[in-house]
Design an enzyme around this catalytic site. Structure first.
Site, PDB file in Angstrom:
ATOM      1  CG  HIS A  15      19.318  -4.699 -26.768  1.00 29.07           C
ATOM      2  ND1 HIS A  15      18.648  -5.322 -25.746  1.00 29.07           N
ATOM      3  CD2 HIS A  15      18.577  -3.600 -27.070  1.00 29.07           C
ATOM      4  CE1 HIS A  15      17.561  -4.643 -25.451  1.00 29.07           C
ATOM      5  NE2 HIS A  15      17.494  -3.599 -26.253  1.00 29.07           N
TER       6      HIS A  15
ATOM      7  CG  HIS B 100      12.688   4.936 -28.887  1.00 30.01           C
ATOM      8  ND1 HIS B 100      12.363   5.071 -27.565  1.00 30.01           N
ATOM      9  CD2 HIS B 100      13.417   3.795 -28.972  1.00 30.01           C
ATOM     10  CE1 HIS B 100      12.862   4.064 -26.873  1.00 30.01           C
ATOM     11  NE2 HIS B 100      13.516   3.275 -27.715  1.00 30.01           N
TER      12      HIS B 100
END
Length: 777
Positions: free
Chosen positions: A305, A142
């Site tokens: 993920h 992020h």
């Protein structure tokens, strides 16, 4: 006037962005948006409609009692110069050489300290599965994932996640805890390890510790000391999505993400519709705008993920307090404080989605892809009410361990955006190949992760540390190594005479040098004069560069280069150096036309890139929609001409006086892209003088718009036409702060010439990272 026009007027005061949920970090949202409006260059275009003071005053929470109101409260349409004043006095280190300090670090020791943090679970924020690795991967992702290729803004460099708005975006929920966990490492190494480098390194070390072999790590990111002023979107509220238009959901430029406050897209699908196929459209759009192709996109989602879980143990509205920027002073920068049960561990609420993708969330495996195709998936709601997917018919119910209670087991979960990798035909072909070929998947993810976390750092010459990978990638805009001595002072003298003997106009030489160097973007250190890519596709064909004149100038300079380099001496001249040198010669001759003598400093050492080293598609976003320094403005530009000029100056790393003096000098030199005389306020065009400022501030000239063409006419007291201009010219007389600077250059011509040369050299050398001292900003 559309809503998007009203919002664009506040380009630098709105704060937000977007993003695909990586690691279950997003909150849900999504809408649709109006098309980017073509703002005509006219008298009315300088001030897109915005809120009035009365409307702003109706916002009861905007200002506290006794709080001073900024000028944009009263006049929201004024050009905003704050972007050019960024970090003028905020840096506490002063003239500090970060590169030197970083190179002295024991990077292995830093890695060990980060590894200790990963498994040192704290009661105030217990680690899922006893390992903060996935949290640190999310932090790195992020920090870097805000990068967008359209203007190079965003990314990890500068450590902007420490500041608003990024530290308080919904998508960055609970990443304040990750930075606090890393504080002991930052405190130990102090200024020798920037927060920007530490946040990227933490995710890389985390992956290595969980069994994935990364390509390496490059340091060199220098911390900012205040929030960047970046246009993150037109929305006036977090999780809004007014940035799409049309049935095919065209995303407004220069944005990359789908929502205000998210890094990528809504994990529940567009508008939370739960449709993996339509979600694939948003994923492809967003990742492409962040410089990723389909293979890189699949690798990043599947690889990211593989680690960790998402958190949605309770409805956020019932439990979660305000973000860091909205919390009170006693919270000391913490946000999203959870009041439900323990508030942490099994009770954590971040995205509202709940669960893990694999049965080994803190180890590198191929299970994400295996599970994606192993099960049929059905929709259900998380405890927080978010739409997600689980294996149908109760399959896999005990595959996944609980993150905090060893006695509990769960089924794996998938997001709507995960299923896009299976349902979209192009993504499915790639994900199936990766499932069957784990080594190819690992290789693709390693390269995509390195690109994600290093794209905004600039060329490889800026990379620091012993862990820099040897492989060179096309997205790094590679340049060849210089294999010859640079030209001497005597050589430069001879080359200068050869340039003058070529009978090229000073204005043409200046225009060519500006066209070459002004592609530079300080946001991601792309573009610039080094490499002389002005002679290659796509730049040689850009309309703003006057292609016919450009080829004439480059042809003459190429002949000079060939003659010089074939004379048998060791020293050689590159076209990149020759273009910049010729621009300086043009300035010196232009000053001579004004009756003064100046010397334009020149430092050789640039090299020439080849077409093979120049990815045409990758360089296409560098083509300007506008360049106020050349009075160039297209209908594709969504900002007003004055605001577009400020944005261009910001990308060049200029401050207010530098922008001002360059515009004034380049106007009288005839630097306009289309050859028009707008803003050429002089009776002696081509001569380097301060006439632009003198005549702009002449009180005997009256200005009025010429219809709706975006052009203004200036007439004398008798009504005779004296000059024509655009908004990018007249703003220097209309804006009070710019007029104050323009006045200095109108009465002090010696200072004008000195400052113009200094600003010119700054632009010409903006990409000379071999000369750069990496100082704290």
């Amino acid at each position: 006037m559309t809503r998007i026009q009203r919002n664009l007027a506040r380009t630098h005061s709105l704060a937000c962005l977007t993003g695909v949920l990586s690691l279950g970090l997003l909150a849900s949202c999504e809408k649709s948006q109006a098309a980017p409006t073509e703002i005509p260059v006219s008298a009315s275009s300088s001030a897109p409609e915005s809120s009035t003071p009365a409307e702003l005053a109706a916002e009861p929470s905007r200002f506290a009692a006794g709080e001073a109101k900024p000028n944009d409260y009263w006049w929201p349409n004024q050009v905003d110069l704050r972007a050019l004043r960024h970090n003028e006095a905020a840096n506490p280190y002063g003239d500090f050489d970060y590169a030197e300090a970083f190179e002295a670090l024991d990077l292995d020791a830093v890695r060990k300290d980060i590894e200790f943090v990963l498994t040192d679970s704290k009661d105030w924020w217990p680690a899922d599965y006893g390992n903060y690795g996935p949290l640190m991967v999310r932090l790195s992702w992020h920090a870097a994932g805000t990068y967008r290729v359209s203007d190079g803004r965003g990314g990890a460099d500068g450590g902007q996640m420490r500041f608003e708005p990024l530290n308080s975006w919904p998508d960055n929920g609970n990443l304040d805890k990750a930075r606090r966990l890393l504080w002991p490492v930052k405190q130990k190494y102090g200024r020798a390890l920037s927060w920007a480098d530490l946040m990227v390194l933490a995710g890389t070390v985390a992956m290595d510790s969980m069994g994935f072999e990364t390509l390496g790590f490059a340091g060199g990111r220098v911390d900012d000391w205040e929030a960047d002023l970046v246009y993150w979107g037109p929305e006036a509220e977090m999780l809004g999505s007014d940035r799409f238009h049309g049935d095919d959901r065209v995303l407004e430029e220069p944005l990359a993400a789908a929502h205000m406050g998210l890094i990528y897209v809504n994990p529940e699908g567009p508008d939370g519709n739960g449709d993996p196929v339509s979600a694939a459209h948003d994923i492809r759009t967003t990742f492409a705008n962040m410089a990723m192709n389909d293979e890189e996109t699949v690798a990043l989602i599947a690889g990211g993920h593989t680690f960790g879980k998402s958190h949605g143990a309770h409805p956020a509205a019932d439990c979660v307090g305000p973000e860091p920027a909205g919390a009170d002073v006693a919270a000391q920068g913490f946000g999203w404080i959870n009041r439900c049960n323990t508030g942490v561990g099994a009770d954590t609420v971040t995205s509202g989605l709940e669960g893990a993708w694999t049965s080994a969330p803190v180890r590198w495996t191929n299970q994400y892809l295996s599970f994606l195709y192993r099960f049929e998936w059905e929709q259900h709601r998380s405890p927080a009410g978010a739409l997600q997917w689980r294996p149908a018919n109760g399959e896999g119910a005990t595959l996944v361990p609980d993150a905090h209670d060893a006695s509990k087991r769960h089924a794996p979960m998938m997001l709507t955006t995960d299923l896009s990798l299976r349902e979209d035909p192009a993504y499915a072909a790639i994900s199936k190949r990766f499932k069957e070929d784990p080594e190819a998947f690992e290789d693709a993810f390693a390269k995509a992760w390195f690109k994600l976390t290093h794209r905004d750092l600039g060329p490889r010459s800026r990379y620091l540390g012993k862990d820099v990978p040897k492989e060179v990638f096309s997205w790094q805009d590679p340049l060849p190594e210089r294999d010859h001595p640079v030209v001497s002072a005597k050589d430069i003298e001879g080359l200068s005479q050869s340039i003058r003997d070529a009978n090229l106009s000073p204005a043409a030489l200046v225009r060519t040098a500006w066209s070459s160097a002004s592609t530079y973007r300080d946001s991601d250190r792309r573009g610039g004069a080094n490499g002389a890519r002005i002679r290659l596709a796509p730049q040689k064909d850009w309309a703003v560069n006057r292609p016919e004149e450009l080829q004439q100038v480059l042809g003459a300079l190429s002949s000079i280069q060939t003659a010089f380099n074939e004379r048998g001496a060791k020293t050689r001249i590159s076209m990149a150096d020759l273009i910049v040198l010729a621009g300086g010669i043009g300035l010196e001759d232009a000053a001579r036309q004004a009756g003064v003598k100046i010397s334009v400093p020149f430092v050789p050492g640039r090299v020439d890139a080849s077409q093979a080293q120049t990815d045409v598609a990758s360089f296409a976003p560098l083509e300007p929609r506008s360049d106020g320094f050349r009075n160039y403005y297209t209908q594709d530009e969504f900002r007003s001409p004055a605001n577009a000029l400020v944005d261009k100056a910001d990308l060049l790393g200029l401050d207010v006086p530098e922008m001002t003096v360059l515009v004034g000098g380049l106007r009288v030199l005839g630097n306009n892209a289309d050859g028009e005389n707008h803003g050429v306020f002089t009776e002696n065009p081509g001569a380097l003088s301060n006439d632009f400022f003198v005549n702009l501030l002449d009180l005997s000239t009256s200005w009025s718009p010429m219809g709706k063409s975006g052009v203004f006419e200036g007439r004398d007291a008798d009504g005779a036409l004296r000059w024509t201009a655009t908004e990018a010219d007249l703003v220097f007389g209309s804006n009070a702060e710019l007029r104050a600077v323009a006045e200095v250059y109108a009465y002090d011509e010696a200072k004008f010439r000195k400052d113009f040369v200094a600003a010119w050299v700054k632009v010409m050398q903006a990409d000379r990272f071999d000369l750069e001292r990496r100082v704290a900003r």
